[in-house]
Motif scaffolding. Structure first.
Motif, mmCIF file in Angstrom:
data_model
loop_
_atom_site.group_PDB
_atom_site.id
_atom_site.type_symbol
_atom_site.label_atom_id
_atom_site.label_comp_id
_atom_site.label_asym_id
_atom_site.label_seq_id
_atom_site.Cartn_x
_atom_site.Cartn_y
_atom_site.Cartn_z
ATOM 1 N N GLY A 62 3.513 23.076 17.791
ATOM 2 C CA GLY A 62 3.774 23.644 16.477
ATOM 3 C C GLY A 62 5.193 24.142 16.333
ATOM 4 N N SER A 63 5.697 24.809 17.368
ATOM 5 C CA SER A 63 7.068 25.323 17.327
ATOM 6 C C SER A 63 8.084 24.192 17.215
ATOM 7 C CB SER A 63 7.338 26.158 18.583
ATOM 8 O OG SER A 63 8.676 26.592 18.622
ATOM 9 N N ILE A 187 0.606 25.088 11.823
ATOM 10 C CA ILE A 187 1.671 25.057 12.815
ATOM 11 C C ILE A 187 1.279 25.840 14.064
ATOM 12 C CG2 ILE A 187 4.028 25.834 13.303
ATOM 13 C CD1 ILE A 187 4.078 23.397 11.658
ATOM 14 N N TYR A 188 0.746 27.044 13.876
ATOM 15 C CA TYR A 188 0.423 27.904 15.010
ATOM 16 C C TYR A 188 -1.071 28.194 15.156
ATOM 17 C CZ TYR A 188 5.433 28.782 15.286
ATOM 18 O OH TYR A 188 6.788 28.634 15.407
ATOM 19 N N THR A 208 -0.336 17.996 8.627
ATOM 20 C CA THR A 208 -1.562 18.490 9.249
ATOM 21 C C THR A 208 -2.171 17.441 10.169
ATOM 22 O OG1 THR A 208 -2.010 19.879 7.318
ATOM 23 C CG2 THR A 208 -3.861 19.416 8.780
ATOM 24 N N LEU A 211 0.043 16.681 13.341
ATOM 25 C CA LEU A 211 -0.116 17.740 14.335
ATOM 26 C C LEU A 211 -1.434 17.576 15.085
ATOM 27 C CD1 LEU A 211 1.171 20.844 12.335
ATOM 28 C CD2 LEU A 211 2.152 19.963 14.453
ATOM 29 N N ARG A 215 -1.620 16.846 19.090
ATOM 30 C CA ARG A 215 -2.315 17.853 19.896
ATOM 31 C C ARG A 215 -3.539 17.275 20.586
ATOM 32 N NH1 ARG A 215 -1.467 22.540 15.333
ATOM 33 N NH2 ARG A 215 0.307 23.601 16.335
#
Length: 261
Positions: A62-63, A187-188, A208, A211, A215
Motif C-alpha cells: 500500500g505504501s 491502501i492500508y 482497488t 492492490l 497482495r
C-alpha cells in the motif's frame, strides 16, 4: 501524418516535463525524500507493532502504491499545471494536438519517474523489512505497476479537466484526489472494513483490484484483476473524450486566454 510526426507529439509532452522538472529542486523531494519518509515510517511501524510477514507485505504494498501513484499522477497533471502557473497555457493548444498526446506523453515521463521510485522502495523494503516484491515472479509487479500508472493517468486527466473548467482554483485537485483514493481503495486496510456504501465506491476504483491482485501473491485470497483492467480502460477512454470536450469548450469560452493572462 507520418508515424514520426505522431510520435513527436507524444514525446513533446515528455520532453517538456523533463526540462521543467530537472530545473526544479523540489522534484528531488518527490523522487527520493518523501517516498523514503513514507516507506520508512510504515516499515518501522510494522516493527513496533511486531506484525507478521504477511501484514508487513500488505502495508508496504500500500505504501509503495500510494507513493508511485502520487509521483506519476503529478507528472500527468503537470502537463497543464506548469503552463497555468506560468500563464502560458494558450501556447500549449496552438499546436495541433489532442488530449491523448498530452496525457500519454506526460504519463511516459511519470512512468519513468515512478519506475525509479519503485526500484528504490522495493530494494529498501527488501533489505530493511524482508519484503520480496518479486515473490511471485516479475509479471505480478509489472501488472501492478501498470494498474497504478493507469490510475495515475485517470487522476491526471481529472485534474486537467478541472483546470480547463474551473480555472486556477482547480489545482488543489492535483493533491486532494490521490488522498481520496487512499481512503477508498484500501491502501492500508482491506475495503471490507469500510461501510457498505463506501465499499461500493471502492469497487468502482480500478486501483482497488490491482492492490488485491498484487497482495494475493503474498496473502493468498480472491482477486478480480479482469474487473480492474476493464474499469481502467473504460475510465481512460471516457477521460480522454471528456478532456477533448473540455479543450474545445475552453477555446470557445475563452478560458484558455483567461488562464494565460
Amino acid at each position: 501524418m507520418s508515424w514520426q510526426g505522431e510520435l513527436n507529439k507524444y514525446l513533446a509532452s515528455t520532453y517538456k516535463n523533463w526540462v521543467i522538472s530537472k530545473r526544479n529542486i523540489f522534484t528531488l523531494f518527490e523522487l527520493f525524500f518523501w517516498p523514503l519518509v513514507n516507506l520508512l515510517s510504515i516499515g518501522l511501524l510494522t516493527r513496533f507493532l511486531m506484525v507478521d510477514e504477511s501484514m508487513v507485505s500488505f502495508l508496504l504494498v500500500g505504501s509503495i502504491a500510494l507513493t508511485i501513484l502520487q509521483v506519476a499522477q503529478m507528472d500527468v497533471a503537470y502537463v497543464l499545471l506548469f503552463d497555468m502557473w506560468s500563464k502560458s497555457i494558450k501556447n500549449t493548444f496552438i499546436a495541433p494536438i489532442h488530449s491523448r498526446h498530452l496525457i500519454f506523453g506526460s504519463l511516459l515521463f511519470g512512468i519513468m519517474r515512478g519506475s525509479v521510485v519503485f526500484a528504490i522502495l522495493a530494494s529498501i523494503s527488501f533489505y530493511l523489512f524482508g519484503f520480496k516484491f518479486y515473490a511471485g515472479g516479475l509479471l505480478p509487479p509489472l501488472i501492478f505497476l501498470a494498474g497504478v500508472f493507469s490510475m495515475a493517468a485517470i487522476i491526471g486527466i481529472a485534474v486537467c479537466i478541472s483546470i480547463l473548467t474551473f480555472g486556477q482554483k482547480a489545482d488543489v485537485a492535483a493533491w486532494s484526489l490521490s488522498g481520496l483514493i487512499l481512503l477508498f481503495s484500501g491502501i492500508y486496510y482491506p475495503v471490507d472494513v469500510l461501510p457498505f456504501f463506501l465499499q461500493v465506491l471502492a469497487r468502482a476504483i480500478p486501483l482497488t483490484y490491482f492492490l488485491e491482485y498484487y497482495r494475493s501473491i503474498f496473502i493468498p485470497g480472491p482477486h478480480h484483476l479482469a474487473v480492474g483492467l476493464s474499469l481502467a480502460a473504460l475510465y481512460l477512454l471516457l477521460g480522454l473524450i471528456l478532456f477533448d470536450r473540455a479543450i474545445r469548450r475552453a477555446r470557445r469560452t475563452g478560458i484558455l486566454l483567461w488562464l494565460s493572462e
